[in-house]
Enzyme design. Structure first.
Site, PDB file in Angstrom:
ATOM      1  N   TYR A   1       7.331  -3.938  27.442  1.00 48.08           N
ATOM      2  CA  TYR A   1       7.816  -2.641  27.903  1.00 48.08           C
ATOM      3  C   TYR A   1       7.040  -1.443  27.380  1.00 48.08           C
ATOM      4  O   TYR A   1       7.374  -0.308  27.702  1.00 48.08           O
ATOM      5  CB  TYR A   1       9.296  -2.485  27.530  1.00 48.08           C
ATOM      6  CG  TYR A   1      10.181  -3.565  28.114  1.00 48.08           C
ATOM      7  CD1 TYR A   1      10.426  -3.607  29.496  1.00 48.08           C
ATOM      8  CD2 TYR A   1      10.754  -4.543  27.323  1.00 48.08           C
ATOM      9  CE1 TYR A   1      11.242  -4.598  30.045  1.00 48.08           C
ATOM     10  CE2 TYR A   1      11.573  -5.539  27.861  1.00 48.08           C
ATOM     11  CZ  TYR A   1      11.806  -5.559  29.219  1.00 48.08           C
ATOM     12  OH  TYR A   1      12.601  -6.531  29.764  1.00 48.08           O
TER      13      TYR A   1
ATOM     14  N   ASN B   1      16.428   2.681  37.050  1.00 46.51           N
ATOM     15  CA  ASN B   1      15.909   1.429  36.495  1.00 46.51           C
ATOM     16  C   ASN B   1      17.130   0.610  36.128  1.00 46.51           C
ATOM     17  O   ASN B   1      17.719   0.813  35.071  1.00 46.51           O
ATOM     18  CB  ASN B   1      15.044   1.689  35.261  1.00 46.51           C
ATOM     19  CG  ASN B   1      14.487   0.388  34.703  1.00 46.51           C
ATOM     20  OD1 ASN B   1      15.032  -0.684  34.960  1.00 46.51           O
ATOM     21  ND2 ASN B   1      13.423   0.481  33.935  1.00 46.51           N
TER      22      ASN B   1
ATOM     23  N   HIS C   1      19.583  -7.722  39.396  1.00 46.67           N
ATOM     24  CA  HIS C   1      19.637  -9.047  40.010  1.00 46.67           C
ATOM     25  C   HIS C   1      21.057  -9.560  40.172  1.00 46.67           C
ATOM     26  O   HIS C   1      21.277 -10.614  40.754  1.00 46.67           O
ATOM     27  CB  HIS C   1      18.835 -10.026  39.154  1.00 46.67           C
ATOM     28  CG  HIS C   1      17.560  -9.432  38.653  1.00 46.67           C
ATOM     29  ND1 HIS C   1      16.528  -9.097  39.494  1.00 46.67           N
ATOM     30  CD2 HIS C   1      17.159  -9.031  37.421  1.00 46.67           C
ATOM     31  CE1 HIS C   1      15.544  -8.549  38.786  1.00 46.67           C
ATOM     32  NE2 HIS C   1      15.899  -8.497  37.535  1.00 46.67           N
TER      33      HIS C   1
ATOM     34  N   ASP D   1      26.599  -1.462  46.145  1.00 53.17           N
ATOM     35  CA  ASP D   1      27.557  -0.800  47.012  1.00 53.17           C
ATOM     36  C   ASP D   1      27.664   0.688  46.666  1.00 53.17           C
ATOM     37  O   ASP D   1      27.837   1.513  47.564  1.00 53.17           O
ATOM     38  CB  ASP D   1      28.931  -1.469  46.867  1.00 53.17           C
ATOM     39  CG  ASP D   1      28.977  -2.838  47.529  1.00 53.17           C
ATOM     40  OD1 ASP D   1      28.023  -3.196  48.252  1.00 53.17           O
ATOM     41  OD2 ASP D   1      29.960  -3.561  47.331  1.00 53.17           O
TER      42      ASP D   1
ATOM     43  N   HIS E   1      10.915  -0.425  37.924  1.00 53.68           N
ATOM     44  CA  HIS E   1      10.859  -1.393  36.825  1.00 53.68           C
ATOM     45  C   HIS E   1       9.596  -1.161  36.017  1.00 53.68           C
ATOM     46  O   HIS E   1       8.514  -1.038  36.595  1.00 53.68           O
ATOM     47  CB  HIS E   1      10.858  -2.831  37.353  1.00 53.68           C
ATOM     48  CG  HIS E   1      12.106  -3.161  38.077  1.00 53.68           C
ATOM     49  ND1 HIS E   1      13.287  -3.402  37.434  1.00 53.68           N
ATOM     50  CD2 HIS E   1      12.379  -3.229  39.408  1.00 53.68           C
ATOM     51  CE1 HIS E   1      14.232  -3.633  38.331  1.00 53.68           C
ATOM     52  NE2 HIS E   1      13.708  -3.527  39.536  1.00 53.68           N
TER      53      HIS E   1
ATOM     54  N   SER F   1       8.166  -3.262  33.759  1.00 54.56           N
ATOM     55  CA  SER F   1       7.314  -4.456  33.793  1.00 54.56           C
ATOM     56  C   SER F   1       7.177  -4.956  35.227  1.00 54.56           C
ATOM     57  O   SER F   1       7.930  -4.546  36.118  1.00 54.56           O
ATOM     58  CB  SER F   1       7.929  -5.553  32.919  1.00 54.56           C
ATOM     59  OG  SER F   1       9.139  -6.014  33.496  1.00 54.56           O
TER      60      SER F   1
ATOM     61  N   ARG G   1      14.403 -13.033  38.185  1.00 49.44           N
ATOM     62  CA  ARG G   1      14.075 -11.603  38.265  1.00 49.44           C
ATOM     63  C   ARG G   1      13.348 -11.256  39.569  1.00 49.44           C
ATOM     64  O   ARG G   1      12.959 -10.099  39.779  1.00 49.44           O
ATOM     65  CB  ARG G   1      13.162 -11.187  37.102  1.00 49.44           C
ATOM     66  CG  ARG G   1      13.887 -11.106  35.781  1.00 49.44           C
ATOM     67  CD  ARG G   1      13.080 -10.396  34.722  1.00 49.44           C
ATOM     68  NE  ARG G   1      13.358 -10.969  33.423  1.00 49.44           N
ATOM     69  CZ  ARG G   1      14.373 -10.579  32.627  1.00 49.44           C
ATOM     70  NH1 ARG G   1      15.156  -9.603  32.994  1.00 49.44           N
ATOM     71  NH2 ARG G   1      14.572 -11.186  31.474  1.00 49.44           N
TER      72      ARG G   1
END
Lengths: 141, 141, 141, 141, 141, 141, 141, 141, 141, 141, 141, 141
Positions: free
Chosen positions: D22, D73, D79, D86, D99, D101, D110
């Site tokens: 990260y 993010n 996932h 919603d 994201h 990474s 992922r």
């Protein structure tokens, strides 16, 4: 260089059963050819055939200090034996998986090998000559 | 006996990129070794490398009356090309699929070959020597 | 810094077909904007569009010594080309995958990219501006 | 133009944990950079980080009348959270999923985002600069 | 009415290879029959065969202003080419997918067409006459 | 008879967002109707809406000694929350799962409920009236 | 308002077989209750039970000009009948799918309904009272 | 050595609900036993139970500088929480996953743990004593 | 030459329901056109429509000694009827499967035909004219 | 209390091969520690290691009247042996499955145990100490 | 003891079609043999063949008070009929499923029986003699 | 006629363990009944029980010149042994697979037999009498 040649289940029937799939050369004839070819190239070969998954594992353990290479035709255990895979990974001897028939052209359950990922590589569909190619590869090293 | 050797996509980079996976021998060096080995055993070899799926198919069509054997490393097209599979089946020349690396030990999408079922067999993980083993097999026939 | 911009299949139709999905800006207009933006930030850009998988691979090989970055919109090859993936991995130039439309909101077969795992990252759904963001990222390095 | 920037679970650890994945920039530093960049381009930004799925949903509801854009993010909720999806669909503010990474190069679970289909698009693998690119996109509108 | 007839990979071998699957009529003979039939019904036909996915896409782009109908036998690209699908969708000419053999009775990977959903419809298993039926359909419009 | 009515994530937006899917009646209006209907039939109702999975679980635990029935619209947690399922199973109060929209006609990920197997049953697609039917069922017992 | 109530296969055994799953009320008793409840609310009901998929389809076709609503318990055809689904979609009468038992808590093959996506909604697990709730819903319209 | 013991959703009901699955010992009793056992072996234990996924993540973050070990029973979040997994990986404290019941003998969705791959290991089916075994393991280090 | 034309479930509604999918021509009109076209080409046609799977099977059995060809639109039974497939295989009359709409562009469950592998081939998406093309094929034999 | 400790395939290599995965303690050392620990707590232990699936089954049968507990590390048979599972179920002695490494963090085929559902529970990833924890559990009963 | 023998779809063709799969004995001959064998062993047999799923269900309902055993060859409905399964479960007469051919050696869709789990057991591949074995089993009870 | 009867793993426990699944008759009693029944019908039977996959394969090889029929209950190897399947195919003696319990009604992993496709057929769920039926079939030949 010492090479252990392991023949898995039903290969004792080689040349005597289902010749359309596996050819007409018997296991003894194959071993003799390999022995001779090995002798010509300074390879010492030992041979074992067993229908017992455990016996194949035992054999791998037994040659851990003797063999510099393994040629294995795992037969039906190719697709089902995590234990045999673990044995190959554990003894860490360079191992080549050989199949006489072209398994990719047969039933779906034969299309995945549990052992191949821990082997150096695979030779399939080349008939009994596949063993010879495997032996040849060790010569080339 | 005439042998067509087909190198698929990215194999032009052989020996110059990702040597940890594919080794340090260049494609020209491989072809030279095969040429020499073939010459010693009365095999006449031709070579083609292309990154184009269509060009590999064209090449197979072109040698239909010349070649008695094909050695193909289909690279990435191994796993995705029905068209190439159909070409191999259509020309009906005995074909051996070769992979330099042990594809069984790599990503899941590399574990299934669309071409293997219409080939004589497959040799994978044997390095550039895999080509030599394939050529050797034709010698043994 | 040299950047190769690769446009995959059907992108030559950009701005002229299916504007509800891909917008009304043509490929020439996009390239011009990128060129200008690059010029302002000391980036030298080259452009290539092809409908041929092999031509895209060839192009990647060709720039291996020139480019420090690649921006690629692989179009339909995103989901089917192991060969293109292998090319990106082999040339080892930092590569950004760009999609004009939001592929995650389209058909299931568009939801998986074979290329993304060997790229630096992916920008999708940002319209033609996605290319600009990718270029911007190289500026930020 | 008002932009809500939502940071999902574990992003409070940014720059302090797993820097190889990260990076070493902290969340406060990222927010500061975004704030400054926004200020230069007439964007007003608010920021929220939470490890609580419900709190992220609450936050989206809260800015429904204030924000013209959302940058999110969603971390691990990407996932697994139908509820967050919603919420994004319900508030109907243009939303960009970011994201740090390259998730496509990580674990299989992922590789699918429940949120992406209801976002404008996705930027992944671009490091903390991905947020900046997202902000830049709003500037370009 | 102008009709583009596209023959995909390996169809240049039609009538000369695997006649048990594809029949004994050559591609030239098929094209002649279609040309004659078309001439009788005020249809002007053009023909192209290619083993290159990209060439088939190029051909579709090229006839976008000339053709009112397309008949395509995509061969192996039926099952693998998102790029060709996108081309058909983009040019938006009514297109009929034709297969000489009954693909539903063959290997599993032939049972799904990526192209069919963007075509008017599909005719398969009708032999070379399938092309004629497709042409007949355009006459009936 | 005491009935706990639990509204899951995003239902606070009911009647104000996406009326084509969820209708134009607000959550307060629904609750009022249920309260009135309950009052006519000797049912005492309590209501809770939360976007927090944990808060819904807490609420179930809290009414374990008070409620003889639960009506729950779990929203997005329907498809993802094993924890909520375990809570329903643990408190062992007869519970009815209600969905305003017909989830079977929506995205694939909405077609499986983790909660339904531990509920008495499910009512979906009946609009806000689905809550009323659920309440009616308790009256019929 | 006219309502057609369709009972699918094996429902003629209701109340006489497997009472632990389906309860002890017979089909005649259920129909009588529905008839009476309908009469109180100005609904005219007709009833049909059949073990024949085709007969259920015929029945739907027959009431296309008479019924304003359909209540159907499709029994085992719920999970297997595309033909019945097509019939419901074709006649386009608002239809409610009812299951006496909680199908979500039973075998995996019962967890997917082919019919539900073309119905207004589904009521399951509410016992024979599920029919009554369905009728009640029509009253509420 | 400091050990954080985290109890996930519904574990506050331990010993009071579903004793056939989870036994009759309450959570307080378990904690007391662990505390005493820890005290005998120079382990300092802290305890937290929460039904909130976010609260469990917060708790992990909070003890990052205090704890040398974590024992977590993630309950239903075991199978659904990528966010919790990421938290365990981020804080990088040796963590043992404990399940009171033998999850392998329960529903299919309980057979896969998202957390286990980032833990040291897993103990399941050992009743409340599983916590004690986990504590014992830390003693053995 | 005698041709049996079998229309499966819901085709009695042809031209009267869902004309956007199935067109506005009624089944009687289709049959009349086929009858006339057949009469012009020395084909004798019989017609049957049924919503009953069993009746379609009976009809196939009944014409086993009369028909030299069968044209069948199996409707919803296409995807679900092993029994109908077995009937087609058993009577061994050349059979063409016809679909009015382009089933490949519809729901996933319509993308696989159980019958097609035992038919000569399939024509789909060609409207009612698909029947005419099928009849035309028999003329061409 | 009598405890049978069964070590499956390749565990005879423990401590001598792949120490990074399995540690450096040999099987004899493990057995000695267990024997001593057992002796301190009134447990009588027997030990058997075999690479043969059948021998492990035989061993279970042999101790059916002697053992009150079984500790088994089934190695590779964990994932493939229905026969061993049936043996555990048949002898009905409380059995604990132990894995030295954290199988959940290894290959996908190691993530499912055929044996675990018929065991009391599982301990994995705890190193050789996992055996000790299992023994400790029997002490706690 | 009374035994109902039910023959499913296409079995009326037995002995007259596809004798390589189903043999050359007609259904009448099979029934006569069973009748005679039954008469010798005090079994009273009734027979019914139908191509209609509903008729087979009706027949099961009709014999609920007469039969103590059912022998059913469900033909193609084996793999598709939940309704027939429910009928067998509902009437609760011991039922044996018989298949003339070895379905395990045929197409994949024939490898799963929806009915077998609610039958006593299955006999397949034994030719028409399979019915006799089933009858024999009832004699042995 | 000579018949080899092979009993696979755990069948030595027959009649002594899990009588609710496998009945109360011991293996010796079964063998005695078969011996007697065989003697009455001129069948000579041999018997072998082994828990070793390899031993079962060896046994098949050993009787290749003696037996005209094989009855095998492969127990757990039914679902996992490609090696045993290969042995049955290789020796090519007509083989009947027998299961005492109705495997179709048990765990999912028991629903697929690797052996059945190379056997004559399968008898399952008929108790120990299933062996007798298998023997009876050989008598009928």
């Amino acid at each position: 260089m010492n090479i252990m040649v392991l023949h898995g289940p039903n290969l004792n029937l080689l040349g005597r059963r289902e010749p359309d799939i596996y050819g007409a050369t018997t296991l003894d004839e194959v071993n003799t050819k390999l022995m001779e070819y090995g002798a010509q190239h300074r390879l010492s070969c030992r041979f074992l055939q067993s229908n017992h998954e455990g016996a194949l594992i035992d054999a791998l353990h037994d040659v851990v200090d003797w063999a510099q290479g393994v040629i294995i035709n795992p037969g039906g255990y190719t697709h089902t034996s995590v234990a045999l895979r673990d044995a190959i990974a554990a003894v860490a001897i360079p191992t080549i998986e050989v199949h006489i028939s072209n398994v990719a052209a047969r039933e779906p359950f034969r299309q995945h090998s549990l052992l191949a990922p821990v082997c150096v590589g695979t030779i399939s569909g080349m008939g009994w000559q596949g063993y010879l190619l495997a032996l040849h590869w060790f010569v080339l090293q």
